[in-house]
Design a protein around this motif. Structure first.
Motif, PDB file in Angstrom:
ATOM      1  N   GLY A 104       0.749  -1.076  -0.036  1.00 35.60           N
ATOM      2  CA  GLY A 104       0.014   0.013   0.072  1.00 35.60           C
ATOM      3  C   GLY A 104       0.947   1.291   0.042  1.00 35.60           C
ATOM      4  N   PRO A 105       0.277   2.586  -0.120  1.00 31.19           N
ATOM      5  CA  PRO A 105       0.956   3.772  -0.009  1.00 31.19           C
ATOM      6  C   PRO A 105       1.474   4.065   1.242  1.00 31.19           C
ATOM      7  N   PHE A 106       1.032   3.351   2.397  1.00 38.04           N
ATOM      8  CA  PHE A 106       1.465   3.555   3.598  1.00 38.04           C
ATOM      9  C   PHE A 106       1.876   2.203   4.225  1.00 38.04           C
ATOM     10  N   PRO A 107       2.823   1.902   4.953  1.00 39.04           N
ATOM     11  CA  PRO A 107       3.356   0.494   5.155  1.00 39.04           C
ATOM     12  C   PRO A 107       2.650  -0.242   6.221  1.00 39.04           C
ATOM     13  N   MET A 108       1.516   0.380   6.675  1.00 39.24           N
ATOM     14  CA  MET A 108       0.544  -0.158   7.819  1.00 39.24           C
ATOM     15  C   MET A 108      -0.906   0.397   7.279  1.00 39.24           C
ATOM     16  N   ARG A 109      -1.830  -0.484   7.922  1.00 42.16           N
ATOM     17  CA  ARG A 109      -3.201  -0.044   7.508  1.00 42.16           C
ATOM     18  C   ARG A 109      -3.695  -0.332   8.987  1.00 42.16           C
ATOM     19  N   PRO A 110      -4.931   0.394   9.385  1.00 47.59           N
ATOM     20  CA  PRO A 110      -5.533   0.307  10.421  1.00 47.59           C
ATOM     21  C   PRO A 110      -6.185  -1.147  10.766  1.00 47.59           C
ATOM     22  N   ALA A 111      -6.086  -1.565  12.085  1.00 45.37           N
ATOM     23  CA  ALA A 111      -6.716  -3.133  12.550  1.00 45.37           C
ATOM     24  C   ALA A 111      -7.129  -3.152  13.914  1.00 45.37           C
ATOM     25  N   GLN A 112      -8.153  -2.004  13.984  1.00 42.83           N
ATOM     26  CA  GLN A 112      -8.730  -1.783  15.267  1.00 42.83           C
ATOM     27  C   GLN A 112      -9.805  -2.599  15.781  1.00 42.83           C
ATOM     28  N   ARG A 113     -10.192  -3.489  14.947  1.00 40.99           N
ATOM     29  CA  ARG A 113     -11.649  -4.323  15.585  1.00 40.99           C
ATOM     30  C   ARG A 113     -11.035  -5.390  16.602  1.00 40.99           C
ATOM     31  N   PRO A 114     -11.946  -5.450  17.548  1.00 46.48           N
ATOM     32  CA  PRO A 114     -11.482  -6.824  18.629  1.00 46.48           C
ATOM     33  C   PRO A 114     -10.731  -8.007  18.052  1.00 46.48           C
ATOM     34  N   GLU A 115     -11.519  -8.572  16.783  1.00 44.87           N
ATOM     35  CA  GLU A 115     -11.031  -9.667  16.491  1.00 44.87           C
ATOM     36  C   GLU A 115      -9.798  -9.480  15.634  1.00 44.87           C
ATOM     37  N   GLN A 116      -9.310  -8.257  15.068  1.00 42.05           N
ATOM     38  CA  GLN A 116      -7.987  -7.901  14.564  1.00 42.05           C
ATOM     39  C   GLN A 116      -7.059  -7.674  15.570  1.00 42.05           C
ATOM     40  N   LEU A 117      -7.508  -7.129  16.702  1.00 44.16           N
ATOM     41  CA  LEU A 117      -6.384  -6.962  18.014  1.00 44.16           C
ATOM     42  C   LEU A 117      -5.891  -8.289  18.423  1.00 44.16           C
ATOM     43  N   ARG A 118      -7.076  -9.217  18.286  1.00 44.66           N
ATOM     44  CA  ARG A 118      -6.506 -10.711  19.110  1.00 44.66           C
ATOM     45  C   ARG A 118      -5.726 -11.341  17.836  1.00 44.66           C
ATOM     46  N   ALA A 119      -5.922 -11.186  16.575  1.00 45.73           N
ATOM     47  CA  ALA A 119      -4.974 -11.819  15.613  1.00 45.73           C
ATOM     48  C   ALA A 119      -3.725 -11.169  15.445  1.00 45.73           C
ATOM     49  N   SER A 120      -3.806  -9.732  15.725  1.00 48.84           N
ATOM     50  CA  SER A 120      -2.128  -9.158  15.858  1.00 48.84           C
ATOM     51  C   SER A 120      -1.580  -9.801  17.007  1.00 48.84           C
ATOM     52  N   VAL A 121      -2.163  -9.964  18.065  1.00 48.06           N
ATOM     53  CA  VAL A 121      -1.594 -10.713  19.258  1.00 48.06           C
ATOM     54  C   VAL A 121      -0.945 -12.136  18.832  1.00 48.06           C
ATOM     55  N   GLU A 122      -1.579 -12.836  18.316  1.00 48.12           N
ATOM     56  CA  GLU A 122      -1.157 -14.118  17.856  1.00 48.12           C
ATOM     57  C   GLU A 122      -0.146 -14.156  16.691  1.00 48.12           C
ATOM     58  N   ASP A 123      -0.357 -13.009  16.134  1.00 48.49           N
ATOM     59  CA  ASP A 123       1.065 -12.818  14.698  1.00 48.49           C
ATOM     60  C   ASP A 123       2.247 -12.507  15.646  1.00 48.49           C
ATOM     61  N   ASN A 124       2.102 -11.570  16.465  1.00 45.56           N
ATOM     62  CA  ASN A 124       3.437 -11.180  17.341  1.00 45.56           C
ATOM     63  C   ASN A 124       4.003 -12.333  18.210  1.00 45.56           C
ATOM     64  N   LEU A 125       3.068 -13.011  18.700  1.00 39.98           N
ATOM     65  CA  LEU A 125       3.595 -14.365  19.400  1.00 39.98           C
ATOM     66  C   LEU A 125       4.276 -15.296  18.610  1.00 39.98           C
ATOM     67  N   ARG A 126       3.810 -15.509  17.644  1.00 37.78           N
ATOM     68  CA  ARG A 126       4.393 -16.566  16.391  1.00 37.78           C
ATOM     69  C   ARG A 126       5.501 -15.869  16.058  1.00 37.78           C
ATOM     70  N   ALA A 127       5.493 -14.702  15.467  1.00 35.59           N
ATOM     71  CA  ALA A 127       6.786 -14.122  14.983  1.00 35.59           C
ATOM     72  C   ALA A 127       8.043 -14.031  15.868  1.00 35.59           C
ATOM     73  N   LEU A 128       7.663 -13.655  17.427  1.00 33.46           N
ATOM     74  CA  LEU A 128       8.622 -13.319  18.312  1.00 33.46           C
ATOM     75  C   LEU A 128       9.168 -14.762  19.066  1.00 33.46           C
ATOM     76  N   GLY A 129       8.280 -15.775  18.857  1.00 33.99           N
ATOM     77  CA  GLY A 129       8.727 -17.126  19.555  1.00 33.99           C
ATOM     78  C   GLY A 129       8.300 -17.065  21.061  1.00 33.99           C
ATOM     79  N   LEU A 130       7.515 -16.047  21.284  1.00 33.88           N
ATOM     80  CA  LEU A 130       6.801 -16.224  22.673  1.00 33.88           C
ATOM     81  C   LEU A 130       5.802 -16.704  23.087  1.00 33.88           C
ATOM     82  N   GLU A 131       5.524 -17.072  24.558  1.00 34.07           N
ATOM     83  CA  GLU A 131       4.314 -17.901  24.923  1.00 34.07           C
ATOM     84  C   GLU A 131       3.554 -16.685  25.584  1.00 34.07           C
ATOM     85  N   GLN A 132       4.190 -15.461  25.787  1.00 30.06           N
ATOM     86  CA  GLN A 132       3.414 -14.378  26.367  1.00 30.06           C
ATOM     87  C   GLN A 132       4.212 -13.147  25.751  1.00 30.06           C
TER      88      GLN A 132
END
Length: 316
Positions: A104-132
């Motif tokens: 996109g024209p900007f390297p990020m896009r809004p992801a404000q909905r609750p289900e998107q917030l939960r998905a983002s947490v899971e993405d961060n956990l997976r990418a960082l290799g963390l359990e919390q």
């Protein structure tokens, strides 16, 4: 901070003095100067250099790192996992509320909905290799900026806090922070327990002084982004201000170091996360924590003031 079994072991954070001293963050005592990892995306063609930079920061005493899955479309989190994997003494702070948008024209896009917030947490956990995730900042889009919430991305703060507290109860999040918030939003959020606030703030941009004071009163860490100003074309840069440059010359320091040192002197709850992709700049940023600003120097620095232009005002 618990990593999964695939994480490699990196060097422990330095045992010597902590850059800028120490301060509280989410129940931990951390160096007052940490590392903002966003600039690591500039080293996408040299992973070895990026890993070396991260590890050098740890050797110099940095023990908290700021990141997000939308930095470099996940690249920065991958580098942190590889460079810092297995360390129990490094606090990783990430943020949600946006998703990567590499095409996109900007390297990020809004992801404000609750289900998107939960998905983002899971993405961060997976990418960082963390359990919390030790600390997760909710990036709100309340303020006029280049990135706006529109349509179904306009979400009530209470709905977002509900899913974040649920994930904290589930153990996916250790502590909750906020980013780019108004004073009203912070007041509404305080009852759920807020560890830190990340807002744009510098010597030349003190519009959120009331939020900083509120955070100090509530024991909340204040972590300014763009701590040297100049975030968008036409906005004042701390390093260009004559008063700052004069103070730096008298101290035999750089204007950037003086700007960072002022923030540390200004309020005890300030923690810094300056970012860079250059090892020499990293060391200079951390060395800013050794600067003592006496009364005369602080008075001289007080003469600094922003000089916005029409270009800057267009971004407000």
């Amino acid at each position: 901070m618990t990593h999964d079994s695939t994480s490699a072991t990196g060097p422990a954070a330095g045992e010597g003095p902590k850059p800028g001293g120490t301060g509280p963050l989410a129940g931990h005592t951390v160096s007052r100067i940490g590392y903002g990892a966003m600039q690591l995306r500039r080293l996408h063609d040299d992973r070895k250099a990026a890993i070396a930079l991260l590890r050098r920061a740890m050797e110099l005493g940095v023990d908290h790192v700021d990141t997000a899955q939308f930095y470099g479309d996940g690249l920065v989190n991958e580098l942190i996992r590889e460079g810092l994997g297995g360390q129990e003494d490094v606090l990783v702070v990430t943020k949600i509320g946006c998703d990567p948008n590499p095409e996109g024209p900007f390297p990020m896009r809004p992801a404000q909905r609750p289900e998107q917030l939960r998905a983002s947490v899971e993405d961060n956990l997976r990418a960082l290799g963390l359990e919390q995730l030790p600390v997760v900042n909710l990036r709100r889009l309340d303020r006029t900026s280049r990135l706006r919430a529109e349509g179904d991305q306009v979400v009530d703060l209470d709905d977002q806090l509900a899913v974040m507290t649920a994930m904290r109860d589930e153990g996916k999040i250790g502590a909750i922070g906020l980013s780019s918030v108004t004073s009203d939003a912070l007041r509404r959020a305080i009852p759920v327990g807020i560890a830190c606030v990340q807002n744009e703030y510098s010597l030349l941009n003190r519009e959120d002084e009331d939020l900083l004071d509120m955070c100090a009163d509530e024991g909340i860490a204040w972590i300014p982004f763009f701590p040297l100003g100049g975030a968008v074309p036409g906005t004042s840069k701390v390093t260009d201000d004559p008063a700052i440059r004069a103070a730096a010359k008298s101290l035999n320091r750089t204007p950037a170091q003086v700007g960072l040192a002022w923030l540390l002197h200004h309020a005890a709850n300030v923690l810094l996360i300056p970012g860079t992709a250059d090892p020499s700049h990293l060391e200079a940023n951390l060395d800013a924590g050794t600067i003592i600003l006496d009364t005369a120097t602080l008075a001289a620095i007080a003469e600094a003031h922003p000089r916005p232009t029409e270009t800057a005002l267009a971004f407000r």
